[in-house]
Design a protein around this motif. Sequence first.
Motif, mmCIF file in Angstrom:
data_model
loop_
_atom_site.group_PDB
_atom_site.id
_atom_site.type_symbol
_atom_site.label_atom_id
_atom_site.label_comp_id
_atom_site.label_asym_id
_atom_site.label_seq_id
_atom_site.Cartn_x
_atom_site.Cartn_y
_atom_site.Cartn_z
ATOM 1 N N THR A 147 14.564 -45.600 -56.592
ATOM 2 C CA THR A 147 14.001 -45.868 -57.919
ATOM 3 C C THR A 147 14.788 -46.963 -58.626
ATOM 4 N N PHE A 148 16.111 -46.893 -58.517
ATOM 5 C CA PHE A 148 16.952 -47.934 -59.112
ATOM 6 C C PHE A 148 16.666 -49.296 -58.473
ATOM 7 N N LEU A 149 16.593 -49.334 -57.151
ATOM 8 C CA LEU A 149 16.334 -50.597 -56.458
ATOM 9 C C LEU A 149 14.943 -51.143 -56.794
ATOM 10 N N LEU B 15 17.175 -40.647 -34.747
ATOM 11 C CA LEU B 15 16.032 -41.532 -34.958
ATOM 12 C C LEU B 15 15.162 -41.047 -36.111
ATOM 13 N N ALA B 16 15.083 -39.730 -36.294
ATOM 14 C CA ALA B 16 14.228 -39.162 -37.344
ATOM 15 C C ALA B 16 14.884 -39.215 -38.712
ATOM 16 N N ALA B 17 16.204 -39.393 -38.776
ATOM 17 C CA ALA B 17 16.907 -39.432 -40.059
ATOM 18 C C ALA B 17 16.434 -40.620 -40.882
ATOM 19 N N GLY B 18 16.291 -40.429 -42.178
ATOM 20 C CA GLY B 18 15.805 -41.524 -43.008
ATOM 21 C C GLY B 18 16.098 -41.312 -44.471
ATOM 22 N N MET B 19 15.422 -42.089 -45.298
ATOM 23 C CA MET B 19 15.666 -42.051 -46.736
ATOM 24 C C MET B 19 14.495 -42.693 -47.477
ATOM 25 N N SER B 20 14.462 -42.498 -48.785
ATOM 26 C CA SER B 20 13.507 -43.210 -49.625
ATOM 27 C C SER B 20 13.940 -44.665 -49.746
ATOM 28 N N VAL B 21 12.973 -45.569 -49.801
ATOM 29 C CA VAL B 21 13.276 -47.001 -49.877
ATOM 30 C C VAL B 21 12.442 -47.625 -50.999
ATOM 31 N N PRO B 22 12.879 -48.788 -51.514
ATOM 32 C CA PRO B 22 12.098 -49.468 -52.563
ATOM 33 C C PRO B 22 10.875 -50.163 -51.971
#
Length: 202
Positions: free
Chosen positions: A79-81, A131-138
């Motif tokens: 959200t910040f990005l 490989l499945a690990a991830g995160m929210s992205v802008p």
Amino acid sequence: MFVLPEQVRLDHQRISRDFQTLVRSASADRLDQPTRGTRWTNRQLLWHMAFGQHITRVLLPVMGGFSRLPPGASRRFATFLTAMTRPYDAVNYAGSAAGARVTGLGLARRWMRHDTAWLLTWGASAPDPQLAAGMSVPQTWDPFFTPWMSRLDVLVWAPKHYEHHRAQLTLGGTAAQCPPARAAPNPTAGRADTDPRQPHTR
């Protein structure tokens, strides 16, 4: 199951070879010509294309770190990005313009070779949870980003980023007129539509 698809491996190998061919075959005057639909010259855009592969290598450990945190951590960061999209666009343009001038395409070629080799070595040995690990992205930062991406998604994204920009080159010649094959489909597509805007091509 998040096994690295063979097509992803082939796509990375293909864009790495293609980049070397484009840079080797481009004349100096062509390199300094404007591109199609961006503010960059061909030289600057080629540098940016290699930098995309470099960013992919940097992103994988970052995503691994965020994946160990509560999901809200990466959502807040994204959200910040997202709020910083306009300054990001300016820095993204200026960074590639300056990088092409200061370091040249020699470094870009080395990045493309070494980063592609590293990505494929890592991807071939990474177990499914990594490989499945991830995160929210802008999502507003790139037309192929989705709100949440796994590491495998990012490995699929890199050739798409490359090919998107390759189509904007105006190098001429046989190599530049033969676009690479289509990148592998996103294995987790369907969670969200991609952003139709192209904030980093202005």
